[in-house]
Design a protein around this motif. Structure first.
Motif, PDB file in Angstrom:
ATOM      1  N   HIS A 145       0.853  -1.191   0.000  1.00  0.00           N
ATOM      2  CA  HIS A 145       0.000   0.000   0.000  1.00  0.00           C
ATOM      3  C   HIS A 145       0.890   1.242   0.000  1.00  0.00           C
ATOM      4  O   HIS A 145       1.281   1.739   1.047  1.00  0.00           O
ATOM      5  N   GLY A 146       1.219   1.698  -1.196  1.00  0.00           N
ATOM      6  CA  GLY A 146       2.095   2.859  -1.321  1.00  0.00           C
ATOM      7  C   GLY A 146       1.370   4.023  -1.959  1.00  0.00           C
ATOM      8  O   GLY A 146       0.710   3.852  -2.988  1.00  0.00           O
ATOM      9  N   VAL A 147       1.492   5.212  -1.368  1.00  0.00           N
ATOM     10  CA  VAL A 147       0.856   6.389  -1.968  1.00  0.00           C
ATOM     11  C   VAL A 147       1.407   6.602  -3.373  1.00  0.00           C
ATOM     12  O   VAL A 147       2.481   6.101  -3.717  1.00  0.00           O
ATOM     13  N   THR A 148       0.671   7.320  -4.195  1.00  0.00           N
ATOM     14  CA  THR A 148       1.149   7.590  -5.548  1.00  0.00           C
ATOM     15  C   THR A 148       2.498   8.292  -5.478  1.00  0.00           C
ATOM     16  O   THR A 148       2.683   9.238  -4.706  1.00  0.00           O
ATOM     17  N   GLY A 149       3.452   7.808  -6.263  1.00  0.00           N
ATOM     18  CA  GLY A 149       4.787   8.401  -6.273  1.00  0.00           C
ATOM     19  C   GLY A 149       5.715   7.845  -5.212  1.00  0.00           C
ATOM     20  O   GLY A 149       6.827   8.343  -5.034  1.00  0.00           O
ATOM     21  N   SER A 150       5.283   6.792  -4.497  1.00  0.00           N
ATOM     22  CA  SER A 150       6.125   6.250  -3.420  1.00  0.00           C
ATOM     23  C   SER A 150       7.188   5.287  -3.938  1.00  0.00           C
ATOM     24  O   SER A 150       8.033   4.835  -3.172  1.00  0.00           O
ATOM     25  N   GLY A 151       7.140   4.959  -5.216  1.00  0.00           N
ATOM     26  CA  GLY A 151       8.185   4.121  -5.803  1.00  0.00           C
ATOM     27  C   GLY A 151       7.913   2.633  -5.707  1.00  0.00           C
ATOM     28  O   GLY A 151       8.823   1.841  -5.444  1.00  0.00           O
ATOM     29  N   LYS A 152       6.655   2.248  -5.926  1.00  0.00           N
ATOM     30  CA  LYS A 152       6.313   0.822  -5.865  1.00  0.00           C
ATOM     31  C   LYS A 152       7.021   0.035  -6.974  1.00  0.00           C
ATOM     32  O   LYS A 152       7.432  -1.111  -6.761  1.00  0.00           O
ATOM     33  N   ALA A 279      -2.133   2.265  -4.532  1.00  0.00           N
ATOM     34  CA  ALA A 279      -2.272   3.389  -3.601  1.00  0.00           C
ATOM     35  C   ALA A 279      -3.650   3.376  -2.952  1.00  0.00           C
ATOM     36  O   ALA A 279      -3.863   4.006  -1.912  1.00  0.00           O
ATOM     37  N   THR A 280      -4.597   2.659  -3.580  1.00  0.00           N
ATOM     38  CA  THR A 280      -5.979   2.630  -3.081  1.00  0.00           C
ATOM     39  C   THR A 280      -6.471   1.178  -3.070  1.00  0.00           C
ATOM     40  O   THR A 280      -7.221   0.770  -3.952  1.00  0.00           O
ATOM     41  N   PRO A 281      -6.053   0.369  -2.093  1.00  0.00           N
ATOM     42  CA  PRO A 281      -6.461  -1.042  -2.081  1.00  0.00           C
ATOM     43  C   PRO A 281      -7.981  -1.190  -2.081  1.00  0.00           C
ATOM     44  O   PRO A 281      -8.699  -0.354  -1.506  1.00  0.00           O
ATOM     45  N   ARG A 300       4.338   5.554   2.878  1.00  0.00           N
ATOM     46  CA  ARG A 300       3.670   6.862   2.938  1.00  0.00           C
ATOM     47  C   ARG A 300       4.492   7.991   2.325  1.00  0.00           C
ATOM     48  O   ARG A 300       3.958   9.058   2.041  1.00  0.00           O
ATOM     49  N   GLU A 301       5.798   7.773   2.154  1.00  0.00           N
ATOM     50  CA  GLU A 301       6.614   8.876   1.658  1.00  0.00           C
ATOM     51  C   GLU A 301       6.920   8.725   0.170  1.00  0.00           C
ATOM     52  O   GLU A 301       6.943   7.625  -0.369  1.00  0.00           O
ATOM     53  N   ARG A 302       7.132   9.860  -0.478  1.00  0.00           N
ATOM     54  CA  ARG A 302       7.450   9.856  -1.907  1.00  0.00           C
ATOM     55  C   ARG A 302       8.848   9.298  -2.132  1.00  0.00           C
ATOM     56  O   ARG A 302       9.744   9.471  -1.303  1.00  0.00           O
ATOM     57  N   ALA A 303       9.039   8.648  -3.268  1.00  0.00           N
ATOM     58  CA  ALA A 303      10.334   8.051  -3.575  1.00  0.00           C
ATOM     59  C   ALA A 303      11.387   9.112  -3.849  1.00  0.00           C
ATOM     60  O   ALA A 303      12.552   8.964  -3.497  1.00  0.00           O
ATOM     61  N   VAL A 304      10.973  10.184  -4.519  1.00  0.00           N
ATOM     62  CA  VAL A 304      11.902  11.271  -4.852  1.00  0.00           C
ATOM     63  C   VAL A 304      11.920  12.266  -3.705  1.00  0.00           C
ATOM     64  O   VAL A 304      10.881  12.750  -3.262  1.00  0.00           O
ATOM     65  N   LYS A 305      13.117  12.567  -3.211  1.00  0.00           N
ATOM     66  CA  LYS A 305      13.238  13.520  -2.104  1.00  0.00           C
ATOM     67  C   LYS A 305      12.899  14.932  -2.568  1.00  0.00           C
ATOM     68  O   LYS A 305      13.051  15.277  -3.734  1.00  0.00           O
ATOM     69  N   LYS A 306      12.444  15.743  -1.612  1.00  0.00           N
ATOM     70  CA  LYS A 306      12.127  17.156  -1.863  1.00  0.00           C
ATOM     71  C   LYS A 306      11.044  17.327  -2.919  1.00  0.00           C
ATOM     72  O   LYS A 306      11.054  18.272  -3.708  1.00  0.00           O
ATOM     73  N   ILE A 503     -10.128   9.684  -8.165  1.00  0.00           N
ATOM     74  CA  ILE A 503      -9.644  11.005  -7.742  1.00  0.00           C
ATOM     75  C   ILE A 503      -8.257  10.883  -7.123  1.00  0.00           C
ATOM     76  O   ILE A 503      -7.340  11.657  -7.444  1.00  0.00           O
ATOM     77  N   SER A 504      -8.074   9.903  -6.239  1.00  0.00           N
ATOM     78  CA  SER A 504      -6.754   9.692  -5.624  1.00  0.00           C
ATOM     79  C   SER A 504      -5.694   9.431  -6.694  1.00  0.00           C
ATOM     80  O   SER A 504      -4.579   9.958  -6.633  1.00  0.00           O
ATOM     81  N   GLN A 505      -6.053   8.599  -7.672  1.00  0.00           N
ATOM     82  CA  GLN A 505      -5.091   8.218  -8.704  1.00  0.00           C
ATOM     83  C   GLN A 505      -4.759   9.386  -9.630  1.00  0.00           C
ATOM     84  O   GLN A 505      -3.593   9.604  -9.969  1.00  0.00           O
ATOM     85  N   VAL A 506      -5.765  10.128 -10.061  1.00  0.00           N
ATOM     86  CA  VAL A 506      -5.496  11.194 -11.029  1.00  0.00           C
ATOM     87  C   VAL A 506      -4.731  12.343 -10.364  1.00  0.00           C
ATOM     88  O   VAL A 506      -3.871  12.973 -10.989  1.00  0.00           O
ATOM     89  N   ILE A 507      -5.005  12.602  -9.089  1.00  0.00           N
ATOM     90  CA  ILE A 507      -4.224  13.608  -8.361  1.00  0.00           C
ATOM     91  C   ILE A 507      -2.772  13.159  -8.236  1.00  0.00           C
ATOM     92  O   ILE A 507      -1.837  13.958  -8.293  1.00  0.00           O
ATOM     93  N   GLY A 508      -2.593  11.842  -8.125  1.00  0.00           N
ATOM     94  CA  GLY A 508      -1.249  11.293  -7.992  1.00  0.00           C
ATOM     95  C   GLY A 508      -0.395  11.357  -9.239  1.00  0.00           C
ATOM     96  O   GLY A 508       0.778  10.973  -9.219  1.00  0.00           O
TER      97      GLY A 508
END
Length: 645
Positions: A145-152, A279-281, A300-306, A503-508
């Motif tokens: 369960h990784g938020v969008t952009g978390s680097g799954k 990101a949305t099980p 919960r954190e993005r893969a790319v820093k900053k 909505i979660s996915q498209v925002i991601g």
């Protein structure tokens, strides 16, 4: 003499899948053979060895010069036949490619390589922990369960390396063919040879891929949609299901299987494991995992820093003062698009409906354009100047006068992606625009144009659900959601979950880098929980709220569902027969709930009427008993339906 039960890959008898044959040699389970059935010679698969029966048997006509299908795949096919109450021959038709006995010329495979900027990555602490945990799992299912952009994807790749080192193969499932390109581009940075399988390949190409897998003596990595599960892989170590929440993992024709369920059974047969990455099980899957104490790995954190979170603005569509410059696009959205495009960046406009307008009607008498075959509203396709049915495909010309009152007050209401495309082209005529939806021609699909999208050569991307899924586009800066609540009015228990996911996915799609990005979300219901929680990507609150609602209403994961659709040429016959079956089920199975009969959501299709029953039961075995009394003709059976529509 040796005796075998052989399953022909064509239905011979409705209640019997296997027949006993003999041969003078020892043959393996999974061996492909030719057998005589009546006057026909059919291809079959040896399912099991048996003792000599007390009746005469026919000899196996010939043994095909191919290695046996892996026993684990045969066992999974037999399980599917039982679990989904589907004839084994129907299942085996998915396991074997068409034209398996044809002699084919060896053809060169198409080049599917893509160029990417990034050639390596360093895992952050959360990703490394996820990889270590996955590497320690032997059998079972884990939810990543990784938020969008978390680097799954990076986690998938590192885990796949571990599986290959163990001498085992990896299947990576994607929900859409379009996403194969992106995942393939990422995996090609790390693995020299990847096998790609999907339904848009020609029969010869699919046969070549199947033969390549069957003949392989070393571990393979396969990427493809749900059908990739049925490739004859000898030793599987992991099945990775990317974007595991997507509805396309449920097949909508017989056998109506869930790829999530089949993946878990196939993996268990190989003593392997399944990873559901999303990101949305799915609420039901998350609940089942927690009840079974299966691993749920949260990133919960993005893969790319900053990375900079996107600036999200919600526009209330009931406030017409916010739409002074255009009736479809708010002033704020137009301003954002103008600034983003002027800076040379990409924008994405998402809307969950195809066509130019959803309803064509007469303002004078109220007549509306309905499909003469299905009775569903026809969708205007202004570019073709045709009214088209998205259920049966029927299309008509656009009337210049009302067929009922002969008045000229014909209007077209509603928003579709084609209308959005034509209106955006008027606002930004010099920009390169690409639309991706169910009407997109094969030569211009997202898969075909992926490299253009990635390189930023397309300025404005317009699309339906396909553009909300998993895309990682480095030049994208602004996302516009034209009507976020478009799916909430559908009569389905998953309507709010699907809206939350989209909505979660498209925002991601933005907020994945150090660049400033924006999301403009337009909605008639900006305070609806699915929209508010989707914007904040607050999965846990949405999960708890939805779980409580479903417990009260008796929907999955707290019950099992069976959808039965009665199909007849006349409405009277559809109603009469559906009422008869409803009464039979109620009388014979007093502990189940029967909802209906009611007209199906698409009440008419292909000149037929469709009425529907929904059965809710605490025990799935009871639903299988009910399936056994459903008449063999005029009924469509769907166990564990993803949607009620």
């Amino acid at each position: 003499m040796y005796y075998y039960e052989v399953a022909p890959v064509r239905i011979i008898r409705a209640k019997q899948a296997c027949f006993t044959y003999h041969h003078d040699q020892i043959l393996s389970i999974g061996q492909l053979v030719s057998v005589s059935v009546g006057k026909q010679i059919l291809t079959g698969i040896i399912i099991r060895n048996v003792s000599r029966p007390n009746y005469e048997t026919k000899v196996i006509s010939s043994v095909l010069p191919l290695p046996p299908i892996p026993k684990q795949l045969i066992d999974t096919a037999c399980w599917m036949s039982s679990y989904y109450a589907t004839h084994l021959a129907t299942v085996l038709q998915m396991v074997l490619p068409r034209g398996i006995t044809k002699k084919r010329r060896i053809s060169a495979s198409r080049d599917l390589s893509f160029s990417r900027d990034r050639t390596h990555f360093l895992l952050n602490e959360t990703q490394s922990l996820a990889v270590d945990t996955l590497n320690s799992i032997e059998v079972g299912t884990a939810i990543l369960h990784g938020v969008t952009g978390s680097g799954k994807t990076a986690v998938y790749i590192e885990h796949a390396k571990h599986i290959l080192l163990r001498g085992k193969s990896v299947i990576v499932l994607v929900p859409e063919i379009a996403l194969t390109s992106q995942l393939l581009a990422e995996f090609q940075q790390h693995f020299p040879s990847i096998i790609v399988s999907h339904s848009q390949q020609t029969e010869a190409e699919r046969h070549r891929v199947w033969q390549q897998v069957l003949d392989s003596l070393s571990p393979v990595i396969v990427i493809g949609p749900r059908s990739a599960l049925f490739l004859p892989i000898k030793s599987i170590g992991a099945v990775i299901v990317d974007e595991a929440h997507e509805p396309s993992y449920k097949q909508d024709q017989a056998p109506r299987y869930s790829a999530l369920r089949v993946a878990s059974v196939l993996a268990r047969a190989h003593e392997a494991h399944v990873i559901q990455g999303t990101a949305t099980p799915l609420v039901s899957e998350y609940y089942l995992a927690s009840m079974a104490h299966q691993p749920v790995l949260t990133m919960r954190e993005r893969a790319v820093k900053k990375t900079l979170e996107p600036n999200i603005e919600v526009v209330d569509m009931t406030n017409k003062a916010l739409f002074r410059r255009h009736r479809l696009f708010s002033d704020s959205l137009i301003q954002n698009l103008t600034e983003t495009l002027a800076a040379g960046h990409q924008v994405l406009l998402f809307h969950n409906r195809r066509g130019s307008a959803a309803i064509t009607l007469c303002e004078h008498c109220g007549w509306s354009a309905l499909c003469p075959v299905c009775g569903t509203p026809l969708t205007l396709h202004a570019d073709l100047h045709r009214l088209q049915c998205h259920v049966c495909g029927k299309n008509n010309r656009v009337p210049t006068a009302c067929p009922s009152c002969h008045g000229a007050e014909i209007i077209h209401k509603g928003i579709g992606t084609k209308l959005i495309e034509s209106e955006i082209a008027k606002l930004f005529p010099e920009k390169v625009i690409a639309r991706f939806d169910g009407d997109t021609q094969l030569a211009t699909t997202l898969e075909k144009r992926y490299q253009e999208l990635y390189d930023g050569k397309i300025d404005i991307i317009i699309g339906t659900q396909v553009v909300a899924k998993g895309l990682d586009l480095p030049h994208l800066r602004t996302v516009g959601v034209i009507q976020a609540d478009a799916g909430l009015s559908l009569p389905d228990y998953i309507a709010s979950e699907r809206t939350f996911q989209l909505i979660s996915q498209v925002i991601g799609r933005v907020g994945r880098s150090a660049h400033k990005t924006s999301v403009i979300l337009q909605s008639y219901q900006p305070d609806h929980p699915a929209i508010k929680l989707g914007i904040t990507q607050n999965y846990q609150e949405f999960y708890q709220t939805t779980l409580s609602e479903r417990r009260g209403r008796g929907f999955p994961p707290f019950t099992y569902l069976l959808k039965l659709t009665c199909i007849y040429k006349t409405e009277r016959a559809a109603i009469r027969n559906s009422q008869q079956l409803a009464n039979t089920v109620k009388n014979s199975f007093p502990h189940v709930a029967v909802l209906g009969p009611t007209p199906a959501f698409y009440e008419r299709q292909y000149n037929s009427y469709r009425w529907q029953l929904l059965v809710q039961s605490k025990k799935r075995s009871t639903l299988l008993e009910i399936v056994s009394i459903v008449p063999p003709s005029h009924w469509q059976v769907d166990l564990d339906p993803y949607t009620l529509l």
